[in-house]
Design an enzyme around this catalytic site. Sequence first.
Site, PDB file in Angstrom:
ATOM      1  N   GLY A 110       0.835  -1.212   0.000  1.00 21.49           N
ATOM      2  CA  GLY A 110       0.000   0.000   0.000  1.00 21.49           C
ATOM      3  C   GLY A 110       0.858   1.245   0.000  1.00 21.49           C
TER       4      GLY A 110
ATOM      5  CB  VAL B 188      -2.269  -7.700   0.698  1.00 21.36           C
ATOM      6  CG1 VAL B 188      -1.065  -6.891   0.278  1.00 21.36           C
ATOM      7  CG2 VAL B 188      -3.354  -6.805   1.263  1.00 21.36           C
TER       8      VAL B 188
ATOM      9  CE1 TYR C 148      -8.797   0.193   9.589  1.00 20.25           C
ATOM     10  CE2 TYR C 148      -9.219   1.416  11.606  1.00 20.25           C
ATOM     11  CZ  TYR C 148      -8.408   1.146  10.519  1.00 20.25           C
ATOM     12  OH  TYR C 148      -7.213   1.811  10.364  1.00 20.25           O
TER      13      TYR C 148
ATOM     14  CB  ALA D 109     -12.494  -6.872  15.228  1.00 20.79           C
TER      15      ALA D 109
ATOM     16  CE  LYS E  68      -5.694  -1.525  10.414  1.00 19.72           C
ATOM     17  NZ  LYS E  68      -4.448  -1.711   9.652  1.00 19.72           N
TER      18      LYS E  68
ATOM     19  CB  ILE F 103      -2.740   9.611  10.033  1.00 21.99           C
ATOM     20  CG1 ILE F 103      -2.179   8.918  11.295  1.00 21.99           C
ATOM     21  CG2 ILE F 103      -1.611  10.126   9.137  1.00 21.99           C
ATOM     22  CD1 ILE F 103      -1.373   9.777  12.227  1.00 21.99           C
TER      23      ILE F 103
HETATM   24  P1  NAD Z   1      -5.118   4.867   2.493  1.00 22.88           P
HETATM   25  O1  NAD Z   1      -6.507   4.430   2.190  1.00 22.88           O
HETATM   26  O2  NAD Z   1      -4.705   6.256   2.121  1.00 22.88           O
HETATM   27  O3  NAD Z   1      -4.057   3.861   1.859  1.00 22.88           O
HETATM   28  C1  NAD Z   1      -4.211   2.477   1.985  1.00 22.88           C
HETATM   29  C2  NAD Z   1      -3.253   1.791   1.043  1.00 22.88           C
HETATM   30  O4  NAD Z   1      -3.504   0.391   1.091  1.00 22.88           O
HETATM   31  C3  NAD Z   1      -3.442   2.230  -0.401  1.00 22.88           C
HETATM   32  O5  NAD Z   1      -2.178   2.379  -1.008  1.00 22.88           O
HETATM   33  C4  NAD Z   1      -4.207   1.063  -1.009  1.00 22.88           C
HETATM   34  O6  NAD Z   1      -3.973   0.914  -2.399  1.00 22.88           O
HETATM   35  C5  NAD Z   1      -3.631  -0.102  -0.240  1.00 22.88           C
HETATM   36  N1  NAD Z   1      -4.503  -1.264  -0.291  1.00 22.88           N
HETATM   37  C6  NAD Z   1      -5.822  -1.330   0.074  1.00 22.88           C
HETATM   38  N2  NAD Z   1      -6.298  -2.569  -0.177  1.00 22.88           N
HETATM   39  C7  NAD Z   1      -5.260  -3.289  -0.710  1.00 22.88           C
HETATM   40  C8  NAD Z   1      -5.129  -4.623  -1.173  1.00 22.88           C
HETATM   41  N3  NAD Z   1      -6.168  -5.463  -1.165  1.00 22.88           N
HETATM   42  N4  NAD Z   1      -3.923  -5.014  -1.653  1.00 22.88           N
HETATM   43  C9  NAD Z   1      -2.876  -4.174  -1.675  1.00 22.88           C
HETATM   44  N5  NAD Z   1      -2.942  -2.895  -1.258  1.00 22.88           N
HETATM   45  C10 NAD Z   1      -4.118  -2.461  -0.782  1.00 22.88           C
HETATM   46  O7  NAD Z   1      -4.932   4.618   4.050  1.00 22.88           O
HETATM   47  P2  NAD Z   1      -3.855   5.163   5.094  1.00 22.88           P
HETATM   48  O8  NAD Z   1      -4.560   6.113   5.961  1.00 22.88           O
HETATM   49  O9  NAD Z   1      -2.590   5.558   4.425  1.00 22.88           O
HETATM   50  O10 NAD Z   1      -3.634   3.811   5.957  1.00 22.88           O
HETATM   51  C11 NAD Z   1      -2.476   3.007   5.885  1.00 22.88           C
HETATM   52  C12 NAD Z   1      -2.521   2.023   7.029  1.00 22.88           C
HETATM   53  O11 NAD Z   1      -2.534   2.735   8.277  1.00 22.88           O
HETATM   54  C13 NAD Z   1      -3.779   1.144   7.039  1.00 22.88           C
HETATM   55  O12 NAD Z   1      -3.442  -0.153   7.467  1.00 22.88           O
HETATM   56  C14 NAD Z   1      -4.666   1.835   8.056  1.00 22.88           C
HETATM   57  O13 NAD Z   1      -5.598   0.954   8.627  1.00 22.88           O
HETATM   58  C15 NAD Z   1      -3.645   2.327   9.052  1.00 22.88           C
HETATM   59  N6  NAD Z   1      -4.113   3.455   9.869  1.00 22.88           N
HETATM   60  C16 NAD Z   1      -4.493   4.649   9.319  1.00 22.88           C
HETATM   61  C17 NAD Z   1      -4.927   5.676  10.148  1.00 22.88           C
HETATM   62  C18 NAD Z   1      -5.353   7.035   9.628  1.00 22.88           C
HETATM   63  O14 NAD Z   1      -5.807   7.857  10.434  1.00 22.88           O
HETATM   64  N7  NAD Z   1      -5.236   7.336   8.340  1.00 22.88           N
HETATM   65  C19 NAD Z   1      -4.980   5.484  11.523  1.00 22.88           C
HETATM   66  C20 NAD Z   1      -4.588   4.252  12.049  1.00 22.88           C
HETATM   67  C21 NAD Z   1      -4.147   3.246  11.207  1.00 22.88           C
END
Ligand code: NAD
Length: 248
Positions: free
Chosen positions: A13, A65, A156, A158, A160, A189
Amino acid sequence: MFDLNGKIALVTGGSRGIGRAVAEALAERGAHVVVGYVRGEDQAREVVAGIAARGGKAELVGFDVSDMTRAEEAVTGIAKRLGRLDILVANAGIAIDALLLRVKEEDIDQVFSVNVKGALGCARGAIKAMMRARYGRVIFLSSVVGETGNAGQAAYSASKAAIIGLSKTLAREYASRNVTVNAVAPGFIDTDMTRAISDAARAELLKGIPLGRVGSGADVAAAVVYLASDEAAYVTGQVLRVNGGMYA
Ligand code: NAD
C-alpha cells in the site's frame, strides 16, 4: 543513526497516504524500496519516480494482499529476485465502517482479508527469507482503535486488534532468528482514509488529541524508520503509538 543503506524494504500500500510517506522515508535513509500497490499504479509510479529523482532506489510491484496465497508468493518472489528482504512494512489496509448491528458479513470478510490475512500472507513470505538471512524487521500497521475500540468500527477495530496479537506472537516465534516484529498504532492521520470525515466529526476528534492537531504520514513514517533501523535491534513485540497523545 537510522542508516538503512544496503537494506531491501517492501511497503505494501505504498502508493499513497501513510505507505507513501513510509516508502519515501525509508528510501531517504538509503533503503532500496519496493512499493506495493493494488489499483493505484499511476500513483505508485509517481512515488517511485519521486524517490529516484531524489537519488533514492525504488521499484514497483503490484499485487492484491487480500489473496493471501498470492501475497505470500509475491513477497517470496521479491526476496528471491532481490536476493533478500530486510524490512517488511505491512501497511495495506481498508476501513469499512458500520455499527455491529448494520455491518454486512461480506464487509467483515473484506476487512479481515485485507487487514489481517493480507498481513499474515506478506509476513509469511517475508519471514521465510528473513529466517534464512538471520535478520529481519517486520512492522505492521495497527491503529489506536485496535486498543481503544471505536463506535461504528466493529470490523476495522477488531482487525487492528488482531494485528497486535499477530505482531506479539510473531515477535516470540522469530526472535531466535534475529527477526523483530512490532506494530505501529497511528491515531488520526490525514490521508484518503480519514478525509471523508465531516468537519464537525473532525473538530470533535481534535478535542481528544492533546497535541491539538491531526497527524501526518511523515509522523508515522518516522516511527517506522526507527523500528526498521539497527538502533531498534532490542525492540520486539511492541506497539509504538503515534497518536498525538489521544491514547497513552
Ligand atoms: P489509504 O486508504 O490512504 O491507503 C491504503 C493503502 O492500502 C493504499 O495504497 C491502497 O492501495 C492499499 N490497499 C488497500 N487494499 C489493498 C489490497 N487489497 N492489496 C494491496 N494494497 C491495498 O490509508 P492510510 O490512511 O494511508 O492507511 C495506511 C494504514 O494505516 C492502514 O493499514 C490503516 O488501517 C492504518 N491506519 C491509518 C490511520 C489514519 O488515520 N489514516 C490510523 C490508524 C491506522
